[in-house]
Write an enzyme that holds these catalytic residues in place. Structure first.
Site, PDB file in Angstrom:
ATOM      1  N   ASP A 130      -9.286  -3.288  -7.115  1.00  0.00           N
ATOM      2  CA  ASP A 130      -8.819  -2.239  -6.193  1.00  0.00           C
ATOM      3  C   ASP A 130      -9.544  -0.943  -6.518  1.00  0.00           C
ATOM      4  O   ASP A 130      -9.342  -0.348  -7.576  1.00  0.00           O
ATOM      5  CB  ASP A 130      -7.305  -2.056  -6.354  1.00  0.00           C
ATOM      6  CG  ASP A 130      -6.689  -1.200  -5.254  1.00  0.00           C
ATOM      7  OD1 ASP A 130      -7.375  -0.285  -4.752  1.00  0.00           O
ATOM      8  OD2 ASP A 130      -5.522  -1.444  -4.906  1.00  0.00           O
ATOM      9  N   HIS A 142      -7.887  -4.325  -3.133  1.00  0.00           N
ATOM     10  CA  HIS A 142      -6.724  -3.729  -2.482  1.00  0.00           C
ATOM     11  C   HIS A 142      -6.387  -4.557  -1.234  1.00  0.00           C
ATOM     12  O   HIS A 142      -7.247  -5.174  -0.631  1.00  0.00           O
ATOM     13  CB  HIS A 142      -7.051  -2.289  -2.075  1.00  0.00           C
ATOM     14  CG  HIS A 142      -5.865  -1.522  -1.583  1.00  0.00           C
ATOM     15  ND1 HIS A 142      -4.866  -1.090  -2.427  1.00  0.00           N
ATOM     16  CD2 HIS A 142      -5.504  -1.130  -0.336  1.00  0.00           C
ATOM     17  CE1 HIS A 142      -3.953  -0.442  -1.718  1.00  0.00           C
ATOM     18  NE2 HIS A 142      -4.308  -0.472  -0.447  1.00  0.00           N
ATOM     19  N   CYS A 146       0.850  -1.192   0.000  1.00  0.00           N
ATOM     20  CA  CYS A 146       0.000   0.000   0.000  1.00  0.00           C
ATOM     21  C   CYS A 146       0.892   1.252   0.000  1.00  0.00           C
ATOM     22  O   CYS A 146       1.598   1.500  -0.967  1.00  0.00           O
ATOM     23  CB  CYS A 146      -0.955  -0.051   1.192  1.00  0.00           C
ATOM     24  SG  CYS A 146      -2.192   1.257   1.224  1.00  0.00           S
TER      25      CYS A 146
END
Length: 277
Positions: free
Chosen positions: A213, A245, A156
């Site tokens: 995502d 995600h 991330c």
């Protein structure tokens, strides 16, 4: 949340214990890696303005270990990131995850995601890159790491940093960026995004992204792929069509076991192929 002053951060900085408050409750799928045969735990990394905490895991015996920098999500170096370092150490790596938000605040104690984002937004990229340079230096001088076998992976927020650090430090042999943002608005503290450095990249980076995502559009992934074509890095991006995600985050509902395991095997093969072993 009040920002920690530079004079005070050295004395107050500690690593999280357990999982970050914002990610409770923890999924039953969470992976727990023991420390048998390892030296694992908190260490202090000397940096330009003092020290930062980090979590280090390494085989208990041996030396000249390949180094892997493990870069945190926005939740800090909590148990999930610490466990990932232990997974690497079980495979013979010196893995280290420096706490890169420590001057700005302790995100592990925050339950509000907007408060966490506010802290993270204050973290300058230049500070992060400098801290990672210092972490590599410490790994080589103080932890039996091999400077010629340096890899980096991040998740991330750390995925974006993985791309940027690979551009910053050409001594990196390989990087693996998990669902890191590729395109964004430049600011004084975050002046570049991966797409801005892609064409100049010389370090091979493998990007692992989710087709579902909602925060990273496939359009931006394609833009990044196009830019990478003009680089000499032989970087690649893999998209898992059904993955959201944070599909590697086994402690969260977003975890997708199949894609996570396949991505991990791709990471290990990428490191081996590019000299991080």
């Amino acid at each position: 949340m009040r920002e920690i002053t530079r004079r005070k951060f050295i004395a107050t900085a500690t690593l999280a214990t357990g999982f970050a408050l914002a990610v409770q409750p923890i999924s039953a799928a969470v992976i727990t890696t023991d420390t048998k045969g390892l030296t694992a735990g908190a260490v202090k990394i000397p940096v330009k303005d003092g020290e930062i905490p980090a979590y280090r895991a390494v085989p208990a015996t041996g030396e000249n270990f390949p180094i892997v920098l493990v870069i945190q999500e926005i939740f800090g170096v909590h148990e999930h990131i610490q466990d990932i370092t232990r997974r690497f150490a079980k495979l013979g790596y010196l893995a280290i995850a420096p706490e890169l938000f420590v001057r700005q605040g302790d995100v592990s104690k925050l339950s509000n995601i907007d408060e966490i984002r506010s802290v993270v937004a204050k973290v300058p990229d230049a500070q992060v890159l400098s801290d990672l340079d210092a972490t590599v230096d410490w790994a080589v001088k103080s932890a039996k790491g091999n400077a010629n076998k340096l890899g980096i992976t991040g998740f991330c927020w750390g995925g974006r940093i993985t791309w940027l650090y690979a551009a910053h430090n050409p001594k990196v042999k390989a990087g693996v960026a998990w669902y890191g943002r590729l395109v964004g608005d430049a600011t004084k503290l975050q002046p570049q995004y991966p797409i801005d450095i892609a064409s100049k990249l010389t370090v091979p980076v493998l990007g692992l992204y989710g087709g579902q995502d909602t925060g990273i559009s496939l359009d931006t992934v394609e833009q990044m792929r196009d830019r990478l074509k003009s680089s000499s890095s032989k970087s690649e991006i893999i998209v898992y069509p059904d993955a959201p995600h944070a599909f590697f985050a086994d402690y969260r509902p977003s975890y997708r076991e199949k894609e996570a395991k396949e991505g991990w095997q791709r990471l290990l093969a990428w490191f081996k192929e590019n000299g991080v072993q």
